[in-house]
Design a protein around this motif. Structure first.
Motif, mmCIF file in Angstrom:
data_model
loop_
_atom_site.group_PDB
_atom_site.id
_atom_site.type_symbol
_atom_site.label_atom_id
_atom_site.label_comp_id
_atom_site.label_asym_id
_atom_site.label_seq_id
_atom_site.Cartn_x
_atom_site.Cartn_y
_atom_site.Cartn_z
ATOM 1 N N ASP A 169 0.840 -1.205 0.000
ATOM 2 C CA ASP A 169 0.000 0.000 0.000
ATOM 3 C C ASP A 169 0.873 1.251 0.000
ATOM 4 O OD1 ASP A 169 -2.381 -1.390 -0.047
ATOM 5 O OD2 ASP A 169 -2.637 -1.366 2.129
ATOM 6 N N ALA A 170 1.975 1.219 0.760
ATOM 7 C CA ALA A 170 2.907 2.354 0.745
ATOM 8 C C ALA A 170 3.523 2.512 -0.639
ATOM 9 C CB ALA A 170 4.000 2.158 1.801
ATOM 10 N N VAL A 171 3.865 1.388 -1.270
ATOM 11 C CA VAL A 171 4.432 1.443 -2.626
ATOM 12 C C VAL A 171 3.433 2.071 -3.594
ATOM 13 C CG1 VAL A 171 5.253 0.039 -4.568
ATOM 14 C CG2 VAL A 171 5.975 -0.514 -2.224
ATOM 15 N N LYS A 172 2.163 1.748 -3.451
ATOM 16 C CA LYS A 172 1.143 2.328 -4.331
ATOM 17 C C LYS A 172 1.057 3.837 -4.149
ATOM 18 C CE LYS A 172 -1.602 -1.912 -4.426
ATOM 19 N NZ LYS A 172 -2.789 -2.619 -3.893
ATOM 20 N N GLU A 173 1.128 4.308 -2.902
ATOM 21 C CA GLU A 173 1.121 5.759 -2.656
ATOM 22 C C GLU A 173 2.306 6.432 -3.333
ATOM 23 O OE1 GLU A 173 0.152 7.459 1.269
ATOM 24 O OE2 GLU A 173 0.261 5.373 1.957
ATOM 25 N N ILE A 174 3.462 5.799 -3.247
ATOM 26 C CA ILE A 174 4.678 6.364 -3.835
ATOM 27 C C ILE A 174 4.565 6.372 -5.356
ATOM 28 C CG2 ILE A 174 7.157 5.939 -4.116
ATOM 29 C CD1 ILE A 174 6.866 4.671 -1.159
ATOM 30 N N ALA A 175 4.036 5.294 -5.922
ATOM 31 C CA ALA A 175 3.877 5.229 -7.380
ATOM 32 C C ALA A 175 2.918 6.297 -7.880
ATOM 33 C CB ALA A 175 3.381 3.838 -7.778
ATOM 34 N N GLU A 176 1.871 6.580 -7.113
ATOM 35 C CA GLU A 176 0.908 7.608 -7.523
ATOM 36 C C GLU A 176 1.557 8.979 -7.615
ATOM 37 O OE1 GLU A 176 -2.208 7.273 -4.663
ATOM 38 O OE2 GLU A 176 -3.014 5.415 -5.536
ATOM 39 N N ARG A 177 2.529 9.238 -6.769
ATOM 40 C CA ARG A 177 3.182 10.553 -6.744
ATOM 41 C C ARG A 177 4.390 10.639 -7.669
ATOM 42 N NH1 ARG A 177 2.596 13.880 -1.458
ATOM 43 N NH2 ARG A 177 0.801 12.951 -0.416
ATOM 44 N N PHE A 178 5.113 9.530 -7.821
ATOM 45 C CA PHE A 178 6.413 9.602 -8.484
ATOM 46 C C PHE A 178 6.571 8.648 -9.674
ATOM 47 C CE2 PHE A 178 7.309 10.977 -4.103
ATOM 48 C CZ PHE A 178 7.936 12.179 -4.350
ATOM 49 N N GLY A 179 5.662 7.698 -9.833
ATOM 50 C CA GLY A 179 5.852 6.694 -10.873
ATOM 51 C C GLY A 179 5.640 7.257 -12.271
ATOM 52 N N PRO A 180 6.161 6.548 -13.293
ATOM 53 C CA PRO A 180 7.038 5.388 -13.160
ATOM 54 C C PRO A 180 8.440 5.807 -12.717
ATOM 55 C CG PRO A 180 6.825 5.964 -15.460
ATOM 56 C CD PRO A 180 5.901 6.886 -14.713
ATOM 57 N N VAL A 181 9.155 4.894 -12.067
ATOM 58 C CA VAL A 181 10.509 5.184 -11.621
ATOM 59 C C VAL A 181 11.498 4.475 -12.532
ATOM 60 C CG1 VAL A 181 9.721 5.421 -9.243
ATOM 61 C CG2 VAL A 181 10.757 3.276 -9.981
ATOM 62 N N ASP A 182 12.675 5.044 -12.628
ATOM 63 C CA ASP A 182 13.715 4.436 -13.451
ATOM 64 C C ASP A 182 14.361 3.269 -12.718
ATOM 65 O OD1 ASP A 182 15.674 4.769 -15.895
ATOM 66 O OD2 ASP A 182 16.919 4.467 -14.116
ATOM 67 N N THR A 183 14.818 3.525 -11.497
ATOM 68 C CA THR A 183 15.519 2.504 -10.715
ATOM 69 C C THR A 183 14.868 2.397 -9.349
ATOM 70 O OG1 THR A 183 17.644 2.808 -11.833
ATOM 71 C CG2 THR A 183 17.707 1.874 -9.611
ATOM 72 N N ALA A 184 14.523 1.178 -8.969
ATOM 73 C CA ALA A 184 14.015 0.902 -7.625
ATOM 74 C C ALA A 184 15.036 0.042 -6.898
ATOM 75 C CB ALA A 184 12.672 0.184 -7.688
ATOM 76 N N ILE A 185 15.593 0.575 -5.828
ATOM 77 C CA ILE A 185 16.481 -0.192 -4.957
ATOM 78 C C ILE A 185 15.589 -0.746 -3.854
ATOM 79 C CG2 ILE A 185 18.494 -0.119 -3.440
ATOM 80 C CD1 ILE A 185 19.553 2.196 -5.147
ATOM 81 N N LEU A 186 15.226 -2.023 -4.001
ATOM 82 C CA LEU A 186 14.224 -2.631 -3.137
ATOM 83 C C LEU A 186 14.882 -3.497 -2.065
ATOM 84 C CD1 LEU A 186 11.432 -3.739 -5.646
ATOM 85 C CD2 LEU A 186 11.591 -1.627 -4.318
ATOM 86 N N PHE A 187 14.571 -3.203 -0.809
ATOM 87 C CA PHE A 187 14.989 -4.055 0.297
ATOM 88 C C PHE A 187 14.053 -5.268 0.294
ATOM 89 C CE2 PHE A 187 17.379 -1.002 3.291
ATOM 90 C CZ PHE A 187 17.780 -0.192 2.241
ATOM 91 N N ALA A 188 14.630 -6.453 0.243
ATOM 92 C CA ALA A 188 13.855 -7.686 0.125
ATOM 93 C C ALA A 188 14.318 -8.675 1.202
ATOM 94 C CB ALA A 188 13.993 -8.249 -1.289
ATOM 95 N N GLY A 189 14.335 -9.966 0.865
ATOM 96 C CA GLY A 189 14.871 -10.972 1.770
ATOM 97 C C GLY A 189 13.868 -11.625 2.697
ATOM 98 N N ILE A 215 4.050 -2.265 -9.783
ATOM 99 C CA ILE A 215 3.289 -1.099 -9.321
ATOM 100 C C ILE A 215 4.033 0.190 -9.657
ATOM 101 C CG2 ILE A 215 2.514 0.127 -7.251
ATOM 102 C CD1 ILE A 215 2.032 -2.691 -6.003
ATOM 103 N N LEU A 216 5.339 0.189 -9.446
ATOM 104 C CA LEU A 216 6.156 1.385 -9.663
ATOM 105 C C LEU A 216 6.437 1.648 -11.135
ATOM 106 C CD1 LEU A 216 8.706 0.595 -6.850
ATOM 107 C CD2 LEU A 216 7.232 2.615 -6.853
ATOM 108 N N GLY A 217 6.209 0.654 -11.993
ATOM 109 C CA GLY A 217 6.623 0.775 -13.387
ATOM 110 C C GLY A 217 8.128 0.887 -13.514
ATOM 111 N N ALA A 218 8.846 0.228 -12.612
ATOM 112 C CA ALA A 218 10.301 0.382 -12.544
ATOM 113 C C ALA A 218 10.986 -0.214 -13.773
ATOM 114 C CB ALA A 218 10.847 -0.293 -11.278
ATOM 115 N N ARG A 219 11.855 0.556 -14.394
ATOM 116 C CA ARG A 219 12.639 0.056 -15.518
ATOM 117 C C ARG A 219 13.715 -0.909 -15.054
ATOM 118 N NH1 ARG A 219 15.793 4.111 -17.833
ATOM 119 N NH2 ARG A 219 16.193 2.663 -19.547
#
Length: 255
Positions: A169-189, A215-219
């Motif tokens: 849900d936080a990612v969706k909020e960020i995508a609405e304001r800033f997407g699409p993004v070029d690079t997403a450095i995603l903490f995973a694991g 969601i982010l449309g990350a390239r």
């Protein structure tokens, strides 16, 4: 026109990555201590591998992007020592108070402007992150405050650094304001602590990372925070499988 050329992101293990963006150098969540056990309330975290480099080998670091300062797998003893030599550390509002000189906390959607060496500015915006499953107000009392970051600037690609976030849900909020993004450095694991949230993941699983990328449309997706600690339950193989299943493997940058 925004450049389509990808800038290098060097990943050193755990959540720590280094990149040059707009003429400034950025380091995420510095962790350079040796393998060993690190106490946390109710137990310990175990690091299993050295970082790929030492702090001394990095050269100038202009800005540290610190998702939070309260856990050793995001800021360890070596990382804390490094902060003394960095002019600016951007982190949570509480972390900014705890760390003192050179640290600035960013609330959700709060931005700072950084001067570029060749003229112009970089905007760094603090964005929401939830360090565990469920609503933020229920999670934060147990795992603490966390912040992510979006970097942008004229003629620069948009970069998202998730921090220890488990919320799509936080990612969706960020995508609405800033997407699409070029690079997403995603903490995973998919880190899990049995005594917290019945062992549910505290940060994105591999499948959620793939969903976040969509969601982010990350390239491009550069994953971090998936190795070097025993509580990280999903690694490289799971990331490759999840991005392959989602049809996004071409976006995954594991080099």
């Amino acid at each position: 026109m925004v450049t389509t050329e990808q800038f290098p992101v060097r990943v050193f293990g755990g959540p720590t990555a280094f990149f040059d963006y707009g003429g400034l150098t950025f380091l995420t969540d510095p962790t350079f201590d040796a393998p060993g056990d690190y106490p946390v309330p109710g137990g310990q975290l175990t690091k299993t591998a050295h970082a790929a480099v030492t702090p001394d080998s990095l050269g100038r670091i202009d800005v540290v992007l610190l998702s939070h300062d309260e856990h050793a797998d995001n800021l360890d003893n070596s990382g804390r020592a490094l902060l003394a030599d960095v002019a600016l550390t951007l982190t949570t509002p509480g972390g900014g108070q705890r760390l003192g000189n050179g640290a600035k906390g960013l609330a959700d959607w709060e931005s700072v402007e950084l001067d570029r060496p060749g003229g112009g500015t970089i905007t760094v915006t603090g964005v929401p992150a939830v360090h565990g499953p469920g609503p933020r107000e229920e999670v934060e009392p147990l795992t603490g405050e966390v912040v992510g970051f979006v970097l942008s600037g004229e003629d620069l690609p948009t970069v998202y650094v998730s921090g220890d976030n488990a919320s799509l849900d936080a990612v969706k909020e960020i995508a609405e304001r800033f997407g699409p993004v070029d690079t997403a450095i995603l903490f995973a694991g998919a880190p899990r602590i049995p005594v917290l949230f019945d062992g549910e993941p505290l940060v994105l699983t591999s499948a959620q990372a793939a969903e976040a990328a969509e969601i982010l449309g990350a390239r491009r997706v550069v994953p971090v925070h998936y190795n070097s600690w025993t509580h990280f339950t999903e690694g490289r193989a799971e990331l490759v499988a999840a991005f392959t299943a989602a049809g996004l493997i071409a976006r995954l940058d594991l080099d």
